[in-house]
Design a protein around this motif. Structure first.
Motif, mmCIF file in Angstrom:
data_model
loop_
_atom_site.group_PDB
_atom_site.id
_atom_site.type_symbol
_atom_site.label_atom_id
_atom_site.label_comp_id
_atom_site.label_asym_id
_atom_site.label_seq_id
_atom_site.Cartn_x
_atom_site.Cartn_y
_atom_site.Cartn_z
ATOM 1 N N UNK A 143 0.844 -1.193 0.000
ATOM 2 C CA UNK A 143 0.000 0.000 0.000
ATOM 3 C C UNK A 143 0.882 1.247 0.000
ATOM 4 N N UNK A 144 0.667 2.106 -0.990
ATOM 5 C CA UNK A 144 1.475 3.317 -1.090
ATOM 6 C C UNK A 144 0.692 4.528 -0.592
ATOM 7 N N UNK A 186 9.608 3.731 12.257
ATOM 8 C CA UNK A 186 9.009 5.046 12.035
ATOM 9 C C UNK A 186 8.096 4.965 10.812
ATOM 10 N N UNK A 187 6.887 4.485 11.021
ATOM 11 C CA UNK A 187 6.019 4.158 9.883
ATOM 12 C C UNK A 187 5.605 5.386 9.074
ATOM 13 N N UNK A 188 5.411 6.508 9.726
ATOM 14 C CA UNK A 188 5.013 7.718 8.986
ATOM 15 C C UNK A 188 6.104 8.161 8.031
ATOM 16 N N UNK A 189 7.316 8.218 8.560
ATOM 17 C CA UNK A 189 8.443 8.626 7.723
ATOM 18 C C UNK A 189 8.641 7.640 6.574
ATOM 19 N N UNK A 244 8.637 6.191 0.783
ATOM 20 C CA UNK A 244 8.209 5.292 -0.298
ATOM 21 C C UNK A 244 7.250 6.004 -1.253
ATOM 22 N N UNK A 245 6.402 6.864 -0.707
ATOM 23 C CA UNK A 245 5.479 7.615 -1.569
ATOM 24 C C UNK A 245 6.269 8.550 -2.486
ATOM 25 N N UNK A 246 7.337 9.111 -1.932
ATOM 26 C CA UNK A 246 8.173 9.975 -2.761
ATOM 27 C C UNK A 246 8.805 9.179 -3.901
ATOM 28 N N UNK A 247 9.294 7.997 -3.578
ATOM 29 C CA UNK A 247 9.890 7.144 -4.616
ATOM 30 C C UNK A 247 8.887 6.865 -5.734
ATOM 31 N N UNK A 248 7.685 6.538 -5.324
ATOM 32 C CA UNK A 248 6.666 6.202 -6.311
ATOM 33 C C UNK A 248 6.301 7.445 -7.133
ATOM 34 N N UNK A 249 6.148 8.564 -6.462
ATOM 35 C CA UNK A 249 5.831 9.806 -7.177
ATOM 36 C C UNK A 249 6.886 10.111 -8.214
ATOM 37 N N UNK A 250 8.122 9.906 -7.810
ATOM 38 C CA UNK A 250 9.234 10.153 -8.710
ATOM 39 C C UNK A 250 9.185 9.212 -9.917
ATOM 40 N N UNK A 251 8.897 7.948 -9.654
ATOM 41 C CA UNK A 251 8.814 6.986 -10.761
ATOM 42 C C UNK A 251 7.651 7.309 -11.690
ATOM 43 N N UNK A 252 6.581 7.809 -11.137
ATOM 44 C CA UNK A 252 5.439 8.155 -11.993
ATOM 45 C C UNK A 252 5.772 9.345 -12.891
ATOM 46 N N UNK A 262 7.094 0.688 -21.600
ATOM 47 C CA UNK A 262 7.714 0.752 -20.282
ATOM 48 C C UNK A 262 6.973 1.736 -19.386
ATOM 49 N N UNK A 263 6.633 2.878 -19.952
ATOM 50 C CA UNK A 263 5.907 3.893 -19.186
ATOM 51 C C UNK A 263 4.584 3.328 -18.688
ATOM 52 N N UNK A 264 3.903 2.621 -19.575
ATOM 53 C CA UNK A 264 2.604 2.057 -19.199
ATOM 54 C C UNK A 264 2.771 1.018 -18.093
ATOM 55 N N UNK A 265 3.829 0.227 -18.178
ATOM 56 C CA UNK A 265 4.061 -0.805 -17.160
ATOM 57 C C UNK A 265 4.323 -0.173 -15.795
ATOM 58 N N UNK A 266 5.135 0.884 -15.794
ATOM 59 C CA UNK A 266 5.446 1.543 -14.522
ATOM 60 C C UNK A 266 4.168 2.105 -13.908
ATOM 61 N N UNK A 267 3.368 2.722 -14.745
ATOM 62 C CA UNK A 267 2.124 3.299 -14.226
ATOM 63 C C UNK A 267 1.191 2.219 -13.693
ATOM 64 N N UNK A 268 1.178 1.083 -14.374
ATOM 65 C CA UNK A 268 0.293 0.001 -13.943
ATOM 66 C C UNK A 268 0.739 -0.571 -12.598
ATOM 67 N N UNK A 269 2.043 -0.653 -12.390
ATOM 68 C CA UNK A 269 2.558 -1.223 -11.148
ATOM 69 C C UNK A 269 2.108 -0.404 -9.934
ATOM 70 N N UNK A 270 2.082 0.914 -10.097
ATOM 71 C CA UNK A 270 1.784 1.771 -8.945
ATOM 72 C C UNK A 270 0.382 2.368 -8.997
#
Length: 486
Positions: free
Chosen positions: A369-370, A423-426, A431-439, A452-460
């Motif tokens: 869960x992101x 530290x679950x909040x941090x 991780x959300x930042x990582x995903x945002x960056x990948x998107x 590739x772009x479509x695959x990345x978007x589908x993963x997240x």
RNA sequence: GGCGGCGUAGCUCAGUGGUUAGAGCACAGGACUCAUAAGCCUGGGGUCAGUGGUUCAAAUCCACUCGCCGCUACCA
């Protein structure tokens, strides 16, 4: 929302599709996909050039009709476009009835610029072109590129008043109305314009070359193949009456190779001027591709077909290499070694693995869960500037700055340590930042590597991890000869 | 012959007057472990083709030389 029209040149169907054709398709495809992504209405046209003596001759050798040969070969180019995931809206063939009819309309509209004259000259069917007396003499009467004697041609031809447009064309190029990139190509054409263009023969006697479009009102002549082929850029839009033509001409970008710049920066603009039409806004001229630093040819034994590469590494890897590692403004080199290095280091290790490590951490630490991801924050001005001038290589460099940046971020933040500390909040934030960056990376990559772009978007998608089957770019074993064991 | 471009690290190239010239790849070392034995950090390495000039200051401007490439014209 505006209209955007982009074309490739239409390959002549006398040979198999090669790496250069593939690259040209891909480059134009990036422009088309980017324009669509920006919300523009796009027509992206490719096709094949199918008339002329060379095709007729080759068909005769193969005991085929010219049309049958053209059908076969045109299909090969169409297949190539498919295997490269080219998003063309149109595929025009110069043997299409629509093209043939409209070409005749164009001829009629240009009639005031066409006159008949006797022509004496030397012709090579291999080039479908005339050569000067001097050149013929210098080569002892034999065309060096085709190893066949020049034909002495003495015939009545139709001529197009190209010379009349010399100054207007020069002005259009100098003023930037017709932008030619890269600049060295622009200089090149300006220097030939300085010498002045001469009128060109634009028809051949039907009895000599029957495989062509008849000249209207002159049953003995067919149109010179080059002259007629250039018309495809407007016949495909339905010149003169179709709404598409009215909406989409002039083209935003025409992508061509450096060998045919004179046709596209000289003859073609003159034809358009003769028709009273606007010139394309930009002519982007790409270079040639060498293999192992040598001109690719079957006789040198270094011939590589696009299919060979796609079969081993896939479409997006192919697109990636030719967009980033062949210089957009220069000739480039293909070697299996550099291709493999680019694939393994950049696609598999840097990008593919960035996705993979993000996915695994999200699954391991947060059950996949992101949640909400932060909006893109990276400056993409450089990327956009590069794309605006067809610097595909630099645009991808910019994307890779972000890929590297993401990997650095992960190593600095060390999410695995945050997880240990509980530290679950941090952790969620990182991780959300990582995903945002990948998107955002996926967005920037979409025109270049759509799959590739479509695959990345589908993963997240929707803040939940949907893992890929396998990885984005599975690491490939080297084809290089391994060192012998000690 | 004319016009144009290029020559910067082993390789591919960025850098057009202003601190010790940069990047990626390759190479070497290090710390780590979420990951496709991936990623990250650090480092070595350059008479910026050569010579002369302009300038307080030159990879960058000018001249010449050498080498490579493109376009174009031509000698019998």
């Amino acid at each position: 929302m505006s209209n955007y029209y982009v074309t490739t040149s239409i390959p002549y169907v006398n040979g198999e599709p090669h790496l250069g054709h593939a690259m040209e398709f891909i480059m134009a495809d990036v422009l088309a996909r980017r324009a669509r992504q920006q919300g523009e209405m796009v027509i992206f046209s490719i096709g094949t050039d199918e008339h002329g003596g060379k095709i007729a001759e080759k068909a005769a050798e193969l005991k085929l009709t010219p049309k049958a040969l053209a059908d076969q070969m045109s299909a090969r180019f169409s297949q190539l476009a498919q295997s490269l995931n080219i998003s063309n809206d149109r595929f025009i063939r110069t043997t299409d009835a629509g093209h043939e009819q409209r070409a005749q309309l164009i001829w009629k509209a240009l009639a005031k610029n066409i006159y008949k004259d006797k022509y004496v000259g030397w012709y090579c069917t291999g080039d479908e072109a005339f050569f000067s007396e001097a050149e013929v003499k210098a080569n002892n009467g034999v065309c060096p590129s085709h190893n066949r004697p020049y034909e002495k041609v003495e015939e009545e031809n139709c001529f197009f008043k190209l010379s009349a447009y010399n100054d207007q064309i020069k002005k259009a190029i100098t003023s930037g109305d017709l932008l030619i990139l890269p600049e060295t190509r622009r200089n090149e054409i300006l220097s030939t314009l300085k010498d002045g263009l001469t009128d060109i023969s634009v028809s051949r006697p039907k009895q000599k070359i029957g495989w062509g479009i008849p000249v209207p009102g002159d049953p003995d002549q067919v149109m010179y193949v080059w002259f007629e082929a250039l018309m495809n850029y407007i016949t495909v839009l339905g010149y003169p009456e179709h709404a598409d033509f009215k909406k989409f001409w002039p083209a935003n970008v025409q992508v061509v190779g450096k060998d045919i710049i004179r046709f596209h920066a000289g003859i073609w603009p003159a034809m358009l001027m003769g028709l009273g039409l606007a010139l394309p806004k930009m002519l982007y001229v790409h270079g040639f591709i060498n293999v192992d630093n040598k001109k690719m040819s079957k006789s040198l034994g270094n011939y590589i077909s696009p299919d060979d590469v796609i079969a081993k590494y896939g479409t997006d890897a192919f697109r990636y290499y030719f967009l980033r590692h062949i210089p957009s403004y220069n000739d480039g080199d293909f070697t299996w070694e550099t291709f493999e290095a680019a694939y393994n280091n950049e696609l598999a290790n840097e990008l593919g693995n960035a996705v993979q490590r993000t996915v695994v951490m999200a699954q391991k630490y947060q059950d996949g869960v992101i949640g909400d991801t932060p909006p893109p924050e990276h400056d993409i001005a450089q990327y956009e500037e590069a794309l605006a001038v067809c610097h595909f290589d630099r645009a991808l460099d910019e994307v890779w700055e972000q890929v590297r940046g993401l990997n650095q971020y992960i190593d600095e933040e060390k999410p695995w340590e945050i997880a240990k500390q509980g530290d679950t909040d941090h952790l969620r934030e990182v991780l959300a930042y990582q995903v945002g960056s990948l998107l955002q990376i996926a967005d920037l990559l979409e025109p270049f590597l759509p799959d590739t772009a479509a695959k990345i978007k589908a993963v997240f998608h929707e803040g939940l991890i949907t893992p890929l089957t396998g990885t984005l770019f599975p690491k490939q074993e080297s084809t290089a000869t391994p060192e012998p064991a000690q």
